[in-house]
Write an enzyme that holds these catalytic residues in place. Sequence first.
Site, PDB file in Angstrom:
ATOM      1  N   ARG A  39      75.279  37.979 -58.654  1.00  0.00           N
ATOM      2  CA  ARG A  39      74.968  38.488 -57.535  1.00  0.00           C
ATOM      3  C   ARG A  39      73.193  37.651 -56.884  1.00  0.00           C
ATOM      4  O   ARG A  39      72.439  37.800 -58.187  1.00  0.00           O
ATOM      5  CB  ARG A  39      74.954  39.969 -56.849  1.00  0.00           C
ATOM      6  N   HIS A  71      80.083  35.042 -49.927  1.00  0.00           N
ATOM      7  CA  HIS A  71      80.540  36.783 -50.125  1.00  0.00           C
ATOM      8  C   HIS A  71      82.169  36.997 -50.726  1.00  0.00           C
ATOM      9  O   HIS A  71      82.519  37.433 -49.647  1.00  0.00           O
ATOM     10  CB  HIS A  71      80.491  37.965 -49.164  1.00  0.00           C
ATOM     11  N   GLN A  86      84.537  39.837 -51.281  1.00  0.00           N
ATOM     12  CA  GLN A  86      84.647  41.093 -49.685  1.00  0.00           C
ATOM     13  C   GLN A  86      85.378  40.423 -49.166  1.00  0.00           C
ATOM     14  O   GLN A  86      86.600  40.794 -48.922  1.00  0.00           O
ATOM     15  CB  GLN A  86      82.858  40.688 -49.129  1.00  0.00           C
ATOM     16  N   ASP A 134      78.693  43.006 -39.818  1.00  0.00           N
ATOM     17  CA  ASP A 134      77.868  42.848 -41.053  1.00  0.00           C
ATOM     18  C   ASP A 134      76.289  43.298 -39.973  1.00  0.00           C
ATOM     19  O   ASP A 134      76.056  42.874 -38.929  1.00  0.00           O
ATOM     20  CB  ASP A 134      77.374  41.478 -41.602  1.00  0.00           C
ATOM     21  N   CYS A 136      81.742  45.211 -44.031  1.00  0.00           N
ATOM     22  CA  CYS A 136      82.108  45.254 -45.303  1.00  0.00           C
ATOM     23  C   CYS A 136      81.079  46.250 -46.285  1.00  0.00           C
ATOM     24  O   CYS A 136      81.336  46.909 -47.696  1.00  0.00           O
ATOM     25  CB  CYS A 136      81.231  43.675 -46.003  1.00  0.00           C
ATOM     26  N   ARG A 193      88.013  46.588 -52.586  1.00  0.00           N
ATOM     27  CA  ARG A 193      87.281  45.568 -53.286  1.00  0.00           C
ATOM     28  C   ARG A 193      87.755  45.845 -54.941  1.00  0.00           C
ATOM     29  O   ARG A 193      88.567  45.112 -55.894  1.00  0.00           O
ATOM     30  CB  ARG A 193      85.792  46.074 -53.598  1.00  0.00           C
TER      31      ARG A 193
END
Length: 307
Positions: A104, A131, A134, A224, A264, A292
């Site tokens: 990340r 991402h 996700q 988001d 997310c 996830r």
Amino acid sequence: MTRHYITFRDLSKEEYEAVFQRAAHLKKARREGRYHFPHLAGRSVGMIFNKNSTRTRVSFESAITELGGHAIVLAASETQISRGEAPSHTARVLSRYLSALVIRTYEETELTDLAAHATIPIINGLTNQRHPCQVLTDVFTLVETLEAEKLEDQIVAWIGDGHNMANTWLEAAAVFGFGLHLACPQGYQPDKAILAKAQADNPKIKLFDSPLEAVKGARAVNTDVFTSMGQEKEIKQRLKDFAGYQVTKELMAKAAPQAIFLHCLPAHIGEEVTEEVLESPASLVFEEAENRLHAQKALLEFLIPSL
Ligand code: CP
Ligand code: NVA
């Protein structure tokens, strides 16, 4: 050939379908108390974080443990990467210890530079651009709710920032062929190149000025935070610019009758979404967070060859 997972386009539709099937199997097994599928027995997976994380870190670490492996979690600042060690050296060294590396960070070129020299899968744990772990999970979560309905017949609405999550949804729409209706404020549109490429592959990807127009007929409404990691200095301006882009009960009422709400997480209640929507029966955010774990287990099994 080493398979990396840096963009959503790194897997084909058929490969995703196999990963989703496996994720569903692993989810069911885990709910029945069967956690252990030792694909990674005796092996290690590295994870390097240059930004904060709760879900990505814990879901991957648990996934690796439940697959019989060991997770080595590092802050980028603790490694020689932050002191300028060449990506080609880092990649070749870590490839000799690990079975995969999750990263990340800010710029995605850091991942592509490593991938160019790595002989283990490089997995994108979030960059400024994308991402994919996700959105892999989000599409899996949507598919789980569809039952007899077909994914390609659905409309997904994206409301808010055209940042890493929106860019990745564009790629997901290109891979799967579903409709994607985005409403992002002026100045916060998705990445131009990702948008153009996705629209060339899928004419059902459309931009709207108004969130009310974008959610019409949507089977999933997705948002988001307004201010992503690394953008903290812009928070005041962003709060002004994103006025009118909150997902409210009234907005959800304009979507399809059975519409689900996805986020997310982490969420900023009262900014991009109201508490009422996030806590409503339509909201699958906690199921999405759980997924996830299952989706990434299936992804790790897919990317990392058996011994
Ligand atoms: N959704 C997500 O990636 O969460 P974290 O930032 O907590 O990892
Ligand atoms: N867009 C958000 C996603 C967090 C999971 C960020 O980059 O901070």
